[in-house]
Design an enzyme around this catalytic site. Structure first.
Site, PDB file in Angstrom:
ATOM      1  N   ASP A   7      21.207  -7.363  42.454  1.00  0.00           N
ATOM      2  CA  ASP A   7      21.569  -8.786  42.343  1.00  0.00           C
ATOM      3  C   ASP A   7      23.062  -9.036  42.539  1.00  0.00           C
ATOM      4  O   ASP A   7      23.907  -8.173  42.330  1.00  0.00           O
ATOM      5  CB  ASP A   7      21.117  -9.347  40.993  1.00  0.00           C
ATOM      6  CG  ASP A   7      21.673  -8.575  39.801  1.00  0.00           C
ATOM      7  OD1 ASP A   7      21.774  -7.332  39.868  1.00  0.00           O
ATOM      8  OD2 ASP A   7      22.045  -9.219  38.802  1.00  0.00           O
ATOM      9  N   GLU A  47      20.597  -7.470  36.993  1.00  0.00           N
ATOM     10  CA  GLU A  47      21.479  -6.686  36.114  1.00  0.00           C
ATOM     11  C   GLU A  47      22.534  -7.584  35.504  1.00  0.00           C
ATOM     12  O   GLU A  47      22.869  -7.443  34.340  1.00  0.00           O
ATOM     13  CB  GLU A  47      22.140  -5.538  36.899  1.00  0.00           C
ATOM     14  CG  GLU A  47      22.857  -4.517  36.009  1.00  0.00           C
ATOM     15  CD  GLU A  47      24.151  -5.041  35.407  1.00  0.00           C
ATOM     16  OE1 GLU A  47      24.365  -4.841  34.188  1.00  0.00           O
ATOM     17  OE2 GLU A  47      24.941  -5.668  36.116  1.00  0.00           O
TER      18      GLU A  47
END
Ligand code: NI
Length: 388
Positions: A80, A137
């Site tokens: 991400d 994350e």
């Protein structure tokens, strides 16, 4: 630098994938394009299994070695990006306004893909390598979502390793430590309600700004007078919102927010308990009502000693003995790889991104020259952990 020869050949492709991910950053669990590309590439490498939608949008690849063996070693990358407007011009800069890969997860994903391709091609190991690509994350705890979705059990994982680039550390230098390496990251929001009124008549008001100020000052005593000075802890109030543009109003409410970072479970318990006591006690003394929401975030990243030393020995084989630190100071940043290390033994390492802008900075970029280091590290880790 003993980069595996075949890895050096494959690194250019990995850099291309990295730049493609960089152009199309996606946030949290909404990493649909990235995850689809990861799954497509893993299939094209000939992985034995490619499983999408683990922990919502995570992807897992399974590669069986040429030799027999029951061990299963997992390698993890995150996919991400961040809600930051990119400020650096390049041929691969973000095409999505307000989003960018400012933490290098594009590079982490590319390095692990590169290693997966090498491992699927060479299979020079016994047992099974599992490559884990997680969403969310930065926020959302995608690591926890994957663990809760049965990551460890479904793929029979025995050990798991994670790697994060680190600006400021020389390119390709590894740094880790056994025990706590990154902090538990908790957050709070506090609403204080007093009694608003005219600033010239403070005696008939209850001032939430004064109460908030007292609370902020007292919260500093948690670290300075409550925690052992060698046990690093952070209590930061990062938001204090109250009042309007007028100077003659005592507002009715004030809002405070911030973060608490700790490196030990017992310190985490202590800090939260003391935090609540201070807020309630001062609130009562000042006559304001308090509405506190204290949220537990990612737990402490605790490296397991045996796996940390093993990973460091692999890193020495890649970058040389002088380029691997095994006693780096912990950082008070958070990282949801902690949930994976709570579930299985393993280790988390930093690897130098050189002299670039810092993580989460709008001018940050992952250095593609790091890719052969990361790919070689992952490949050697699997080949060394499970020799034929
Ligand atoms: Ni990161």
């Amino acid at each position: 630098m003993p980069i595996i020869n075949r890895v050096a050949e494959l690194a250019d492709d990995a850099a291309e994938w990295r730049r493609d991910f960089h152009r199309y950053p996606e946030l949290q669990f909404a990493v649909h394009r990235t995850a689809a590309r990861v799954a497509e590439l893993l299939k094209s490498f000939g992985c034995d299994e490619v499983v999408p939608d683990v922990g919502r949008t995570g992807v897992v690849g399974v590669i069986r070695g040429r030799g027999p063996g029951s061990r299963v070693v997992a390698l993890r990358a995150d996919m991400d990006a961040l809600p930051i407007e990119e400020k650096r011009a390049s041929d691969h800069c973000s095409t999505v306004p307000g989003k960018m890969h400012a933490c290098g997860h594009d590079g982490h994903t590319a390095m692990l893909l590169g290693a997966a391709r090498y491992l699927a091609e060479t299979r020079n190991f016994a047992g099974t390598a599992v490559v884990v690509f997680q969403p969310a994350e930065e926020a959302g705890a995608g690591g926890l979502a994957m663990v809760r979705d049965g990551l460890m059990e479904r793929f029979g994982i025995d050990e798991i390793y994670g790697l994060h680039n680190m600006p400021g550390l020389p390119l390709g230098r590894f740094a880790t430590r056994p025990g706590p390496i990154m902090a538990a990251s908790d957050s709070f929001e506090l609403k204080l309600t007093g009694l608003g009124g005219h600033a010239a008549k403070p005696h008939v008001c209850i001032d939430p700004i004064l109460a908030g100020s007292q609370i902020i000052t007292a919260l500093q005593s948690i670290v300075s007078r409550g925690v052992d000075p060698v046990d690093s802890t952070v209590v930061s109030v990062t938001r204090f919102q109250a009042g309007t543009s007028a100077d003659n109003i005592i507002p009715q409410t004030a809002l405070l927010g911030g973060t608490v970072r700790t490196l030990k479970a017992e310190t985490r318990e202590f800090a939260e308990r003391r935090f609540r006591d201070i807020v309630e006690g001062i609130g009562r003394a000042m006559g304001v009502s308090v509405d506190l929401s204290f949220e537990r975030g990612y737990p402490v990243v605790v490296n397991h000693a045996v796996q940390t030393e093993f990973a460091a020995s692999v890193a020495r084989g890649v970058s040389g003995a002088g380029e691997v630190l095994t006693d780096v100071d912990p950082t008070l940043g958070g990282e949801d790889f902690s949930y994976m290390l709570e579930a299985r033994p393993g280790a988390f390492l930093f690897v130098g991104n050189g002299n670039t802008a810092g993580l989460h900075h709008p001018e940050y970029d992952f250095d593609d020259r790091l890719i052969p280091y990361g790919m070689s590290f992952w490949a050697k880790l699997i080949e060394t952990a499970m020799p034929v």
